[in-house]
Motif scaffolding. Structure first.
Motif, short mmCIF file in Angstrom:
data_model
loop_
_atom_site.label_atom_id
_atom_site.label_comp_id
_atom_site.label_asym_id
_atom_site.label_seq_id
_atom_site.Cartn_x
_atom_site.Cartn_y
_atom_site.Cartn_z
N GLY A 100 34.32 18.34 10.38
CA GLY A 100 35.77 18.27 10.28
C GLY A 100 36.36 19.58 9.81
N ALA A 101 37.43 19.51 9.07
CA ALA A 101 38.15 20.72 8.69
C ALA A 101 37.44 21.51 7.60
N PHE A 102 36.70 20.85 6.73
CA PHE A 102 36.13 21.54 5.58
C PHE A 102 34.63 21.33 5.49
N GLN A 103 34.04 22.27 4.75
CA GLN A 103 32.59 22.22 4.59
C GLN A 103 32.17 21.04 3.74
N SER B 30 37.86 28.38 7.44
CA SER B 30 38.71 27.26 7.03
C SER B 30 38.48 26.90 5.56
N SER B 31 37.32 27.22 5.05
CA SER B 31 37.03 26.97 3.65
C SER B 31 35.91 27.92 3.22
N VAL B 50 40.03 26.08 -0.13
CA VAL B 50 40.39 25.74 1.24
C VAL B 50 41.74 26.30 1.68
N GLY B 92 32.86 28.24 6.02
CA GLY B 92 32.80 27.22 7.05
C GLY B 92 33.99 27.31 7.96
N ARG B 93 33.82 26.82 9.17
CA ARG B 93 34.92 26.85 10.15
C ARG B 93 35.22 25.42 10.61
N ALA B 94 36.49 25.15 10.82
CA ALA B 94 36.91 23.82 11.25
C ALA B 94 36.21 23.44 12.54
#
Lengths: 117, 111
Positions: A100-103, B30-31, B50, B92-94
């Motif tokens: 998804g959007a986050f790790q 993304s985070s 984030v 990390g990437r979405a």
């Protein structure tokens, strides 16, 4: 104690030996990972399993063979390794893959320090 | 080519000093996470950031995510010997499950 255990903690093997690394997670997670950590280099992702299915094989030589018999256990079978394979091998788990959007938070074991002679 | 560059690679300081370590990239994430790895152990997550510009504090540790989400910093106030370890940033990437790790900053705090 992170809830992820690895055995053995240290391993010395010759280039013709066959050995296996074991990882067990007690967290009820669905995803498990193998990483290689060499000095002064970023962690290298080797394999990823999600719900016991391999979803990533990051161009790893065939002398490394993973096995995931169930969601709690992960093995790394080693055969005919090279001296440059000497490193710390880390196992990790996460609740899910985290696509998804986050790790996702990954929980690491203490690693197996491998020396290939 | 490393996607995440960490600096400095090694830092040795006296107890009580302040320090900042950096994690830089030309790519947007993304985070971003910071882990600490102590000798003989695996990495342990410290924080996840984030939002661009976000600042998070964990006792004496302050983490910041760059406005453009390409870089991050970790500031430690009044370092203690227990802060000794390898500090890893990880991006990390979405839509992707792979986490990209930096090579780390090895910190040694002398009593």
């Amino acid at each position: 104690e992170t809830g992820v255990t690895q055995t053995p903690r240290h391993l010395v093997m010759g280039m013709t030996n066959k050995k296996s690394l074991k990882c067990e997670q007690h967290l009820g997670h669905n995803a498990m990972y193998w990483y290689k950590q060499s000095a002064k280099k970023p962690l290298e992702l080797m394999f990823v399993y999600s719900l016991e299915e391999r979803v990533e094989n990051n161009s790893v030589p065939s002398r490394f063979s993973p096995e995931c018999p169930n969601s709690s256990h992960l093995f790394l079978h080693l055969h005919t390794l090279q001296p440059e394979d000497s490193a710390l091998y880390l196992c990790a788990s996460s609740q899910d893959l985290g696509a998804g959007a986050f790790q996702e938070t990954q929980y690491f074991g203490p690693g197996t320090r491998l020396l290939v002679l | 080519t490393q996607l995440l560059e960490q600096s400095p690679q090694f830092l040795s300081i006296q107890e009580g000093e302040n320090l900042t370590v950096y994690c830089n990239s030309s790519s947007v994430f993304s985070s971003l996470q910071w882990y600490r790895q102590e000798p003989g152990e695996g990495p342990v997550l410290l924080v996840t950031v984030v939002t661009g510009g976000e600042v998070k504090k964990l006792k004496r540790l302050t983490f910041q995510f760059g406005d453009a989400r390409k870089d991050s910093s970790l500031h430690i106030t009044a370092a203690q010997p227990g802060d000794t370890g390898l500090y890893l940033c990880a991006g990390g990437r979405a839509g992707g499950f792979k986490t990209i790790f930096g090579a780390g900053t090895r910190l040694f705090v002398k009593a």
